[in-house]
Design a protein around this motif. Structure first.
Motif, PDB file in Angstrom:
ATOM      1  N   ARG A 297       6.491  -0.009   8.158  1.00 44.23           N
ATOM      2  CA  ARG A 297       5.325   0.724   7.679  1.00 44.23           C
ATOM      3  C   ARG A 297       4.683  -0.019   6.523  1.00 44.23           C
ATOM      4  N   SER A 298       3.403   0.286   6.314  1.00 43.94           N
ATOM      5  CA  SER A 298       2.679  -0.274   5.176  1.00 43.94           C
ATOM      6  C   SER A 298       2.402   0.839   4.186  1.00 43.94           C
ATOM      7  N   TYR A 299       2.751   0.593   2.935  1.00 49.34           N
ATOM      8  CA  TYR A 299       2.554   1.571   1.877  1.00 49.34           C
ATOM      9  C   TYR A 299       1.490   1.040   0.920  1.00 49.34           C
ATOM     10  N   TYR A 300       0.510   1.899   0.612  1.00 48.54           N
ATOM     11  CA  TYR A 300      -0.606   1.491  -0.229  1.00 48.54           C
ATOM     12  C   TYR A 300      -0.583   2.307  -1.529  1.00 48.54           C
ATOM     13  N   TYR A 301      -0.497   1.607  -2.646  1.00 51.30           N
ATOM     14  CA  TYR A 301      -0.351   2.253  -3.947  1.00 51.30           C
ATOM     15  C   TYR A 301      -1.670   2.201  -4.719  1.00 51.30           C
ATOM     16  N   PHE A 302      -2.062   3.348  -5.285  1.00 47.00           N
ATOM     17  CA  PHE A 302      -3.291   3.446  -6.060  1.00 47.00           C
ATOM     18  C   PHE A 302      -2.985   3.343  -7.555  1.00 47.00           C
TER      19      PHE A 302
END
Length: 207
Positions: free
Chosen positions: A93-98
């Motif tokens: 999975r790809s996790y995107y952090y803000f």
């Protein structure tokens, strides 16, 4: 003659302060957590939909986007239009952090519905409990019509098969209820949104 407090008076005062703190601090912490969740949910909703609108200049009408495992929604279409702190790939999975401390990762639900479910976590380090730590959004392509019966924006809180009535958000497999024994609690983001982006008194989870 010098006057001062006796040891007993000091201890009584400290006891009273301790009792007041014990009564008020948990409520303050709970309210803070609620505010963090609501503000980041609302911000995520706004930022993601704005990114879709901007991406249509490059990719055309979002209803016709070919979202698939080969063309992931965020990685392929939206990444260049989002302000991200970092991207992490693990467990397939790809996790995107803000920058605000939140995080989102997409889940492909199969070829039947060419769309993405987005799991949003207001606090990236806590992403387990549905309804307080993680919330479900969906990308509304033309074939995902059941979610469009209520909402029209590209990315909306999960509302699959919802009747449009608030009371029905507490019913069924996707219900936002504390004793949901199934995967459930998919409707919690929808409940928060239709309540004006706030945690109402009858919200089933404590923070």
């Amino acid at each position: 003659m010098k006057k001062g407090f006796t040891l007993a008076e000091v201890l009584i005062t400290l006891g009273i302060i301790g009792i007041v703190a014990a009564l008020t601090i948990p409520a303050l912490i709970s309210n803070y957590r609620k505010n963090v969740v609501v503000e980041r949910l609302k911000k995520f909703y706004t930022v993601m939909n704005q990114a879709v609108i901007e991406a249509t200049v490059e990719y055309g009408d979002w209803h016709q986007w070919d979202v698939s495992e080969d063309k992931p929604l965020i990685e392929y279409y939206l990444k260049n239009y989002l302000k991200l702190l970092k991207t992490e790939n693990k467990d397939s999975r790809s996790y995107y952090y803000f920058p605000d401390g939140s995080m989102v990762y997409p889940v492909f639900t199969g070829a039947t519905y060419p769309q993405k479910e987005l799991v949003f976590c207001p606090v990236a380090s806590k992403c387990e409990k549905r309804g307080t730590e993680r919330f479900i959004f969906v990308f509304n392509t033309a074939s995902y019509g059941a979610n469009l019966t209520s909402f029209k924006n590209p990315i909306e809180p999960y509302a699959w098969n919802w009747s449009g009535k608030r009371e029905d958000l507490f019913k069924g497999d996707s219900a936002c209820i504390s004793d949901n024994k199934r995967v459930g609690n998919d409707y919690c983001a929808t409940l928060i949104m239709i309540d004006g982006w706030r945690i109402s008194k009858d919200y089933p989870f404590r923070f």
